[in-house]
Design an enzyme around this catalytic site. Structure first.
Site, mmCIF file in Angstrom:
data_model
loop_
_atom_site.group_PDB
_atom_site.id
_atom_site.type_symbol
_atom_site.label_atom_id
_atom_site.label_comp_id
_atom_site.label_asym_id
_atom_site.label_seq_id
_atom_site.Cartn_x
_atom_site.Cartn_y
_atom_site.Cartn_z
ATOM 1 N N SER A 131 0.845 -1.192 0.000
ATOM 2 C CA SER A 131 0.000 0.000 0.000
ATOM 3 C C SER A 131 0.877 1.238 0.000
ATOM 4 C CB SER A 131 -0.916 0.019 1.230
ATOM 5 O OG SER A 131 -1.567 1.270 1.367
ATOM 6 N N TYR B 276 -1.613 -1.158 10.483
ATOM 7 C CA TYR B 276 -1.791 -1.437 9.055
ATOM 8 C C TYR B 276 -0.638 -0.861 8.245
ATOM 9 C CZ TYR B 276 -3.922 -1.441 4.400
ATOM 10 O OH TYR B 276 -4.169 -1.628 3.058
#
Length: 367
Positions: free
Chosen positions: A230, A243
């Site tokens: 990401s 995350y």
């Protein structure tokens, strides 16, 4: 060569499920860059302009002809440099025949992984999905996908699923590590169990699946490994510490994997793909508003999936980064720290999750 396409019933989204937006909502820097890439910045188009000027008997000494030729030469040089750079970085492509490949997707029951699984299922590819979600046999048969209920954070479950996949489909040659979970909590509110669970699913599962499936690729002498990270792995964000950290670890894992494969003669036909999307329009990020729809538009799983499939089927290594800013996000790290702080403040990235939690809470109360 690609497998034959089969018919599959689909439910298209209803138009009234999406809010009406003005035309300029769809005008983004990505659209502008895409159009320029196929027009003004394209070598062929640049030389067409030169030919058009010559068709009008424009002398070579005229300023417009000199500018057009210089621009066309520059675009051609940049294009050739890019081709050479890609060949040096990624090597030559391998041959890919879907009929002879076995594709494994983690977290492939929905979202980006689900889209990839459905696409390959429609093409009669040999596709296996590892996911904790239970999928009925009727749905699996309809999609042409084999689903294995498996928690990828558990090494023993992955190894057991791998043995079944080899028995059912053959040796896996394409691994798409897509599984991921998200906790929207501050560092102080995040428990040790939350952090451990996030890393086990988002990061440690990649180690497990690579250790499990890479030996089959080495045995077959070909393969492709896709790592879905990401852009937050570069940026980080408030209330997404676990995350972001788990995705940052995947960046290092990907580069380490590439380095090890380069040292292994048996891995000369094993390709690697790194995926670094910005905000995706999936259920995981429902309610999250992009700071700027023009500079940082929300990308759909279809846009990301299209580029992943293109690289896989070309047999190429590479990187998939959408929207445009995610390709150059590393530049932010070399800017003065004061500029970095201003960019973060202006973008609103650190307040986006808090607003998303509020939106989800309002949606839950309305229900």
């Amino acid at each position: 060569m690609s497998a034959a396409m089969k018919e599959m019933p689909v439910k298209l989204p209803k138009s009234f499920d999406r809010p009406d937006e003005p035309w300029h909502h769809y005008l983004t820097i990505d659209v502008i860059w895409y159009v320029l890439g196929y027009t003004l910045f394209h070598p062929f188009v640049s030389w067409v302009i030169v030919l058009c000027l010559r068709a009008q008997y424009t002398p070579y000494g005229n300023i417009e002809m000199r500018v057009a030729m210089a621009w066309a030469t520059l675009m051609t040089s940049i294009g050739l440099f890019g081709l050479v750079s890609d060949r040096i970085a990624w090597g030559s492509p391998r041959e890919v025949d879907l009929a002879e490949e076995v594709i494994v997707i983690t977290g492939g029951a929905e979202g980006l992984g689900g889209l990839l699984a459905d696409t390959y299922g429609m093409r009669n590819a040999n596709i296996a999905v590892l996911d904790t979600k239970v999928v009925s046999e009727d749905e699996a048969e309809q999609k042409g996908v084999l689903y294995y209920q498996c928690d990828v954070s558990d090494a023993k479950q992955v190894e057991a699923a791998a043995a079944k996949i080899v028995q059912d489909l053959g040796a896996p040659t394409i691994l798409i590590n897509n599984a991921g979970i998200l906790h929207t909590k501050s560092i102080l509110d995040t428990s040790a169990e939350d952090v451990e669970r996030t890393f086990r699913v988002n990061t440690l599962s990649h180690f497990t699946t690579i250790r499990t499936f890479l030996p089959y690729m080495l045995q077959e002498g070909r393969g492709t490994i896709v790592t879905v990270s990401s852009v937050l792995g570069h940026l980080g964000a408030a209330n997404l510490s676990a995350y972001s950290a788990s995705k940052a670890a995947l960046l290092a894992l990907h580069h380490s994997l590439r380095a090890e494969l380069a040292q292994n003669p048996a891995a000369k036909d094993i390709r690697t793909i790194l995926v670094q999307p910005g905000q995706m329009g999936t259920r995981m990020f429902a309610g999250l508003e992009t700071p700027s729809n023009f500079l940082a538009p929300v990308v759909t799983p279809a846009e990301i999936g299209k580029d992943i499939i293109k690289l896989i089927e070309r047999g190429e290594s590479g990187e998939v980064a959408l929207p445009l800013y995610s390709r150059y996000i590393q530049i932010l790290g070399v800017l003065p720290v004061g500029v970095q702080s201003l960019v973060r403040s202006w973008s609103g990235v650190d307040g986006a999750v808090e607003r998303m939690v509020e939106v989800r809470g309002e949606m839950g109360r309305k229900r």
